[in-house]
Design an enzyme around this catalytic site. Structure first.
Site, PDB file in Angstrom:
ATOM      1  N   PHE A  73       0.829  -1.206   0.000  1.00  0.00           N
ATOM      2  CA  PHE A  73       0.000   0.000   0.000  1.00  0.00           C
ATOM      3  C   PHE A  73       0.864   1.256   0.000  1.00  0.00           C
ATOM      4  O   PHE A  73       0.820   2.072  -0.929  1.00  0.00           O
ATOM      5  CB  PHE A  73      -0.938  -0.054   1.204  1.00  0.00           C
ATOM      6  CG  PHE A  73      -1.652   1.221   1.531  1.00  0.00           C
ATOM      7  CD1 PHE A  73      -2.260   1.971   0.543  1.00  0.00           C
ATOM      8  CD2 PHE A  73      -1.731   1.674   2.844  1.00  0.00           C
ATOM      9  CE1 PHE A  73      -2.927   3.156   0.840  1.00  0.00           C
ATOM     10  CE2 PHE A  73      -2.398   2.839   3.161  1.00  0.00           C
ATOM     11  CZ  PHE A  73      -2.992   3.586   2.153  1.00  0.00           C
ATOM     12  N   LEU A 115      20.820 -10.263   0.415  1.00  0.00           N
ATOM     13  CA  LEU A 115      20.331  -9.114  -0.338  1.00  0.00           C
ATOM     14  C   LEU A 115      21.463  -8.502  -1.153  1.00  0.00           C
ATOM     15  O   LEU A 115      22.429  -7.974  -0.598  1.00  0.00           O
ATOM     16  CB  LEU A 115      19.745  -8.083   0.630  1.00  0.00           C
ATOM     17  CG  LEU A 115      18.996  -6.886   0.039  1.00  0.00           C
ATOM     18  CD1 LEU A 115      17.846  -7.329  -0.839  1.00  0.00           C
ATOM     19  CD2 LEU A 115      18.477  -5.989   1.167  1.00  0.00           C
ATOM     20  N   TYR A 116      21.332  -8.595  -2.470  1.00  0.00           N
ATOM     21  CA  TYR A 116      22.331  -8.017  -3.366  1.00  0.00           C
ATOM     22  C   TYR A 116      21.621  -7.189  -4.431  1.00  0.00           C
ATOM     23  O   TYR A 116      20.690  -7.675  -5.094  1.00  0.00           O
ATOM     24  CB  TYR A 116      23.170  -9.103  -4.040  1.00  0.00           C
ATOM     25  CG  TYR A 116      24.077  -8.548  -5.127  1.00  0.00           C
ATOM     26  CD1 TYR A 116      25.270  -7.906  -4.796  1.00  0.00           C
ATOM     27  CD2 TYR A 116      23.707  -8.640  -6.469  1.00  0.00           C
ATOM     28  CE1 TYR A 116      26.090  -7.379  -5.785  1.00  0.00           C
ATOM     29  CE2 TYR A 116      24.521  -8.112  -7.468  1.00  0.00           C
ATOM     30  CZ  TYR A 116      25.712  -7.482  -7.121  1.00  0.00           C
ATOM     31  OH  TYR A 116      26.507  -6.953  -8.096  1.00  0.00           O
ATOM     32  N   SER A 175       7.056  -5.457   5.499  1.00  0.00           N
ATOM     33  CA  SER A 175       6.499  -6.020   6.734  1.00  0.00           C
ATOM     34  C   SER A 175       4.997  -6.154   6.591  1.00  0.00           C
ATOM     35  O   SER A 175       4.354  -5.259   6.037  1.00  0.00           O
ATOM     36  CB  SER A 175       6.789  -5.135   7.951  1.00  0.00           C
ATOM     37  OG  SER A 175       6.177  -5.680   9.120  1.00  0.00           O
ATOM     38  N   LYS A 235      10.683 -11.908  11.706  1.00  0.00           N
ATOM     39  CA  LYS A 235      11.901 -12.060  10.901  1.00  0.00           C
ATOM     40  C   LYS A 235      12.166 -10.827  10.034  1.00  0.00           C
ATOM     41  O   LYS A 235      13.307 -10.384   9.907  1.00  0.00           O
ATOM     42  CB  LYS A 235      11.801 -13.310  10.019  1.00  0.00           C
ATOM     43  CG  LYS A 235      11.962 -14.612  10.783  1.00  0.00           C
ATOM     44  CD  LYS A 235      11.766 -15.822   9.885  1.00  0.00           C
ATOM     45  CE  LYS A 235      12.883 -15.951   8.868  1.00  0.00           C
ATOM     46  NZ  LYS A 235      12.740 -17.189   8.047  1.00  0.00           N
ATOM     47  N   GLY A 284      22.526  -3.369   6.322  1.00  0.00           N
ATOM     48  CA  GLY A 284      23.817  -3.783   5.814  1.00  0.00           C
ATOM     49  C   GLY A 284      24.023  -3.346   4.364  1.00  0.00           C
ATOM     50  O   GLY A 284      25.121  -2.913   3.985  1.00  0.00           O
ATOM     51  N   TYR A 337       4.241  -7.795  16.038  1.00  0.00           N
ATOM     52  CA  TYR A 337       4.388  -6.601  15.213  1.00  0.00           C
ATOM     53  C   TYR A 337       5.024  -5.464  16.010  1.00  0.00           C
ATOM     54  O   TYR A 337       5.990  -4.835  15.559  1.00  0.00           O
ATOM     55  CB  TYR A 337       3.031  -6.172  14.682  1.00  0.00           C
ATOM     56  CG  TYR A 337       3.082  -4.987  13.737  1.00  0.00           C
ATOM     57  CD1 TYR A 337       3.771  -5.067  12.537  1.00  0.00           C
ATOM     58  CD2 TYR A 337       2.428  -3.797  14.045  1.00  0.00           C
ATOM     59  CE1 TYR A 337       3.819  -3.982  11.660  1.00  0.00           C
ATOM     60  CE2 TYR A 337       2.470  -2.709  13.177  1.00  0.00           C
ATOM     61  CZ  TYR A 337       3.167  -2.811  11.986  1.00  0.00           C
ATOM     62  OH  TYR A 337       3.212  -1.738  11.130  1.00  0.00           O
ATOM     63  N   ARG A 365      -7.858  -3.609   8.283  1.00  0.00           N
ATOM     64  CA  ARG A 365      -7.754  -2.233   8.762  1.00  0.00           C
ATOM     65  C   ARG A 365      -9.144  -1.619   8.798  1.00  0.00           C
ATOM     66  O   ARG A 365      -9.996  -1.897   7.956  1.00  0.00           O
ATOM     67  CB  ARG A 365      -6.827  -1.426   7.867  1.00  0.00           C
ATOM     68  CG  ARG A 365      -5.393  -1.932   7.889  1.00  0.00           C
ATOM     69  CD  ARG A 365      -4.540  -1.209   6.888  1.00  0.00           C
ATOM     70  NE  ARG A 365      -3.175  -1.706   6.895  1.00  0.00           N
ATOM     71  CZ  ARG A 365      -2.249  -1.339   6.034  1.00  0.00           C
ATOM     72  NH1 ARG A 365      -2.532  -0.462   5.090  1.00  0.00           N
ATOM     73  NH2 ARG A 365      -1.028  -1.838   6.092  1.00  0.00           N
TER      74      ARG A 365
END
Length: 322
Positions: free
Chosen positions: A12, A62-63, A76, A92, A103, A146, A187
């Site tokens: 969103f 992650l690259y 998330s 996580k 990083g 959360y 929501r």
């Protein structure tokens, strides 16, 4: 042309940020595992020279090839339906995912913006909520996955800032609504609108006297962009301070939809009262004094106008699915 990575970029808020950054002349890399986001939210950007989509979970290695000037971490689950359905994944992405994104920002020399939340305040004991308030959170309750994921993410962001000298920003986002919300995301605004459009009772929990403050998405994105471009390192509340009760919101939705219904002055839809969920905050209202002072920002869109725009979006969605 500067280059930005947005994790959770088809969600969103993430998808609206993709639009805004491209409008401002930035190249955008959008990363999402599609666990809660919808690829339709960025379909209009397909083929755009300044847009690239990568399907990946941010908690994995992650690259990103090439330079990055900004990393915006929005990945998330963000609604009760999603984070209670995906509790481990939520923890996580707040921990491992934040670590991976930080990083990457460090490796690229990029500015980092964390999408935190008003839920770090829990069920607050002060009102309205100011940034220096530490919160009242139940870490083992049904919302703990959360709340604590975001609190951890804030702590790690500040650790990277202090220890590594990383240029960081933290946005504490309050309730936001508008087009591209999912109709079944749990929501309150999307629930009320879609229930009313289907002529179903609006589900109100508890006595409905708990308060919320709702910010229209265009206002929120403006605040986020100003924060990204500012020099403010400490957390900043981004939300609408106009507070009202959930039952008042339900009546606003019914009035707005009733007024838009051709040949009808009222709906048969009523309100159904259900038990209040455990740890549901009784009050929620941002103090945006810091955002006003540091960003020159405050919301502009009134709730009546924002509801009309959001109702029209969901009406078209319903018509398209029928």
């Amino acid at each position: 042309m500067s280059r930005a990575l947005i994790t959770g970029g088809v969600g969103f808020l993430g998808s609206h940020l993709c639009d805004r950054l491209i409008e401002e002349g930035h190249e955008v890399v959008c990363l999402d595992n599609l666990s809660t986001g919808r690829i339709d939210n960025v379909a209009h950007l397909g083929g755009h020279d300044a847009f690239r989509f990568i399907k990946q979970d941010v908690t994995e290695y992650l690259y990103i090839d090439g330079p990055l000037d900004y990393v915006l971490h929005f990945a998330s689950p963000a609604s009760p339906v999603d984070y209670q359905r995906l509790p481990i994944q939520t923890l996580k992405v707040g921990s491992l995912g934040t670590h991976k994104a930080l990083g990457l920002a460090k490796a690229k020399g990029a500015r980092f913006l964390l999408a935190s939340t008003s839920e770090v305040y829990g069920d607050p004991l002060i009102h309205p909520q100011r940034e220096e308030y530490w919160g009242n959170v139940n870490p083992i309750g049904p919302r703990g996955m959360y709340d604590e994921a975001k609190r951890f993410a804030e702590a790690m962001t500040m650790a990277y800032h202090r220890y590594h000298g990383l240029d960081t920003r933290i946005a504490r986002i309050f309730n936001t609504y508008g087009p591209r919300m999912r109709p079944n995301d749990g929501r309150v605004v999307s629930n009320f609108i879609n229930q009313a459009l289907r002529d179903e009772p609006l589900t109100v929990y508890g006595d409905g006297l708990q308060t919320r403050s709702f910010c229209y998405v265009s206002d929120l994105v403006e605040g986020l962009y100003r924060l990204l471009m500012s020099d403010e390192v400490n957390p900043v509340n981004v939300g609408n301070p106009n507070e009202f009760t959930v039952i008042e919101l339900a009546h606003m939705v019914l009035k707005s939809i009733g007024g838009q219904s051709a040949g009808s002055t009222a709906l048969t839809t009523g309100i159904e009262i259900c038990p209040l969920p455990l740890d549901d905050p009784r009050v929620r209202q941002p103090d945006i004094g810091l955002a006003r002072a540091k960003l020159g920002w405050e919301p502009k869109v009134q709730i009546a106008e924002g509801l009309v725009l959001t109702i029209e979006y969901f009406r078209k969605q319903l018509e398209g699915s029928s």
